[in-house]
Structures are given as structure tokens and as C-alpha cells.
Design a protein around this motif. Structure first.
Motif, PDB file in Angstrom:
ATOM      1  N   CYS A 192      74.023  74.980  91.964  1.00 28.71           N
ATOM      2  CA  CYS A 192      75.351  74.681  91.430  1.00 28.71           C
ATOM      3  C   CYS A 192      75.749  73.224  91.613  1.00 28.71           C
ATOM      4  O   CYS A 192      76.902  72.855  91.428  1.00 28.71           O
ATOM      5  N   HIS A 193      74.807  72.363  91.997  1.00 24.57           N
ATOM      6  CA  HIS A 193      75.080  70.931  92.134  1.00 24.57           C
ATOM      7  C   HIS A 193      73.758  70.188  92.020  1.00 24.57           C
ATOM      8  O   HIS A 193      72.691  70.776  92.228  1.00 24.57           O
ATOM      9  N   ASN A 221      81.469  71.649  88.776  1.00 26.15           N
ATOM     10  CA  ASN A 221      81.707  72.267  90.089  1.00 26.15           C
ATOM     11  C   ASN A 221      82.564  71.313  90.923  1.00 26.15           C
ATOM     12  O   ASN A 221      82.242  70.140  91.028  1.00 26.15           O
ATOM     13  N   CYS A 256      80.691  72.077  96.007  1.00 25.04           N
ATOM     14  CA  CYS A 256      79.602  71.481  96.787  1.00 25.04           C
ATOM     15  C   CYS A 256      79.119  70.154  96.227  1.00 25.04           C
ATOM     16  O   CYS A 256      78.415  69.419  96.923  1.00 25.04           O
TER      17      CYS A 256
HETATM   18 ZN    ZN Z   1      76.288  73.746  94.821  1.00 24.33          ZN
END
Ligand code: ZN
Ligand code: MG
Length: 222
Positions: A91-92, A120, A123
Motif C-alpha cells: 500500500c506504499h 494512501n 504508511c
Molecule cells: Zn503501506
């Protein structure tokens, strides 16, 4: 069972990020980490921005997405050298992914690298990619309370772009309240209000970015 602490992963990331930054500096490239929620208008901002910068900078883009290459295709349509990273669920972006993507770019031929992170607000705040500037996009549809709910990403931003200002009359978003929160939370961050759709405010942001690139280059020669 082997358990690796998250802190250790972050430390390794910091080392790789420092290596990326050294590569960017050697090539005279200003690197920007473009962050924001899914749908806040990161790619649309770039589409509106690059025509304003034509002839003044030689940009390239790294697109970070969980899957697909839709955004990279949009950049290539503008004639911008682009590398797509598919994180396959992550997710990053992290510094290792960016380091690998940079191998697909001719760094010596560019002076501005925009790394569009995975959408996002959580994070992405914890992972240095080796960028010089972190640019955060927040659309008016998301609400002016977001800095209070996701403070880390707002505190780490050099610039906050408030996007989709053309939608302002249809929302309860208060630019004044957002500005007041940012003055408390991240007083050094520049705040730009714009609409990539109408073009309002895009040039002002573009001029700021070009100025950042100029001063970055000047810094190198000292
Ligand atoms: Zn992430
Ligand atoms: Mg995008």
C-alpha cells in the motif's frame, strides 16, 4: 518462526533512500514524492502541470500503483518518460522499489523526477523514498479535517496542494479552517489551492516547483 521488527525494515529503507538521494543529487535531479488519497487528483494534477513547465524542465515520472498501468499511460501520452511500479498489494512505495525503477530512467537527461506514490495517507508517511520534496494532494471532497486525523503525512509535507477547488461550492470544505490547521501543524508547508480541471492556480504551483528545482541546482554548485 523469524520475526523482523518494523523498525529494522524502516532503518534499511532509510539507507536505501539515502542512496537514491545521492544518485539524484549526482545527476542534478530534484525528486518529489507525490502523495495523497486514491482519487484526490495526483495524476490529473501532473497532466495539468506539465504543459505549463514545457521548455523549462526535463521531467520524468515514476508511477506507483497496486496494479495496472493506467496512470503511466496517461503520462506517456504527454511524452513524459515514465516507469510504472506495480506493488502487487503493497500500500506504499519504498526506497528499494524506487531504486529499481530509477534503473529504467536516464537520470542524466532529466532534472525533475515526480514519484507518484500509491494512494494512501497512512504508511506513505513512514517511508522516505530519497525525495527532496514531499508534495501532498488533498481534494476538497475529502474534507478539511484530514490533517487532524492523519497528522504525520501533513507534518512531513513541504507543499500541500488543495485540489478540485472547482467543487468547493458543492462541499462543506473550509479553506480557512484548513489553513489554520496547517499553520499549527506544519507552519513551513506551502499551501496551494487549485483546480486541475479548470486550470485555476496550476501555474502558481508550477512556478513554485520550478523555483524549487532552480534553488536545488544552485545549492549543488556551492
Ligand atoms: Zn503501506
Ligand atoms: Mg494516479
Amino acid at each position: 518462526m523469524k520475526i523482523v521488527a518494523a523498525k529494522k525494515i524502516l532503518k534499511a529503507n532509510d539507507q536505501l533512500a539515502a542512496e537514491n538521494r545521492t544518485r539524484f543529487d549526482k545527476a542534478g535531479v530534484l525528486a518529489c514524492n507525490l502523495v495523497g488519497s486514491p482519487g484526490c487528483g495526483k495524476t490529473t494534477l501532473l497532466e495539468a502541470l506539465f504543459p505549463h513547465m514545457q521548455g523549462h524542465t526535463a521531467p520524468a515520472v515514476i508511477e506507483g500503483d497496486i496494479a495496472g498501468s493506467l496512470d503511466a499511460q496517461r503520462m506517456e501520452r504527454l511524452g513524459i518518460p515514465t516507469v510504472q511500479i506495480n506493488t502487487e498489494g503493497a500500500c506504499h512505495l519504498d526506497a528499494a522499489m524506487v531504486g529499481a525503477a530509477v534503473a529504467g530512467l536516464e537520470l542524466e537527461a532529466i532534472d525533475l523526477l515526480i514519484i507518484e506514490n500509491v494512494g494512501n495517507l497512512v504508511c506513505t508517511a513512514g517511508f522516505d523514498l530519497g525525495e527532496h520534496l514531499r508534495i501532498l494532494v488533498l481534494s476538497v471532497a475529502e474534507g478539511h479535517d484530514k490533517p487532524l486525523k492523519y497528522p504525520a503525512i501533513f507534518q512531513g509535507a513541504h507543499a500541500l496542494v488543495v485540489s478540485k477547488m472547482d467543487l468547493l461550492p458543492h462541499t462543506d470544505f473550509s479553506p480557512q479552517e484548513l489553513q489554520a490547521t496547517m499553520r499549527r501543524l506544519a507552519p513551513a508547508a506551502r499551501v496551494f489551492e487549485l483546480s486541475a480541471r479548470t486550470g485555476q492556480g496550476v501555474q502558481t504551483f508550477g512556478q513554485w516547483l520550478l523555483e524549487q528545482r532552480r534553488t536545488h541546482r544552485a545549492g549543488e554548485c556551492r
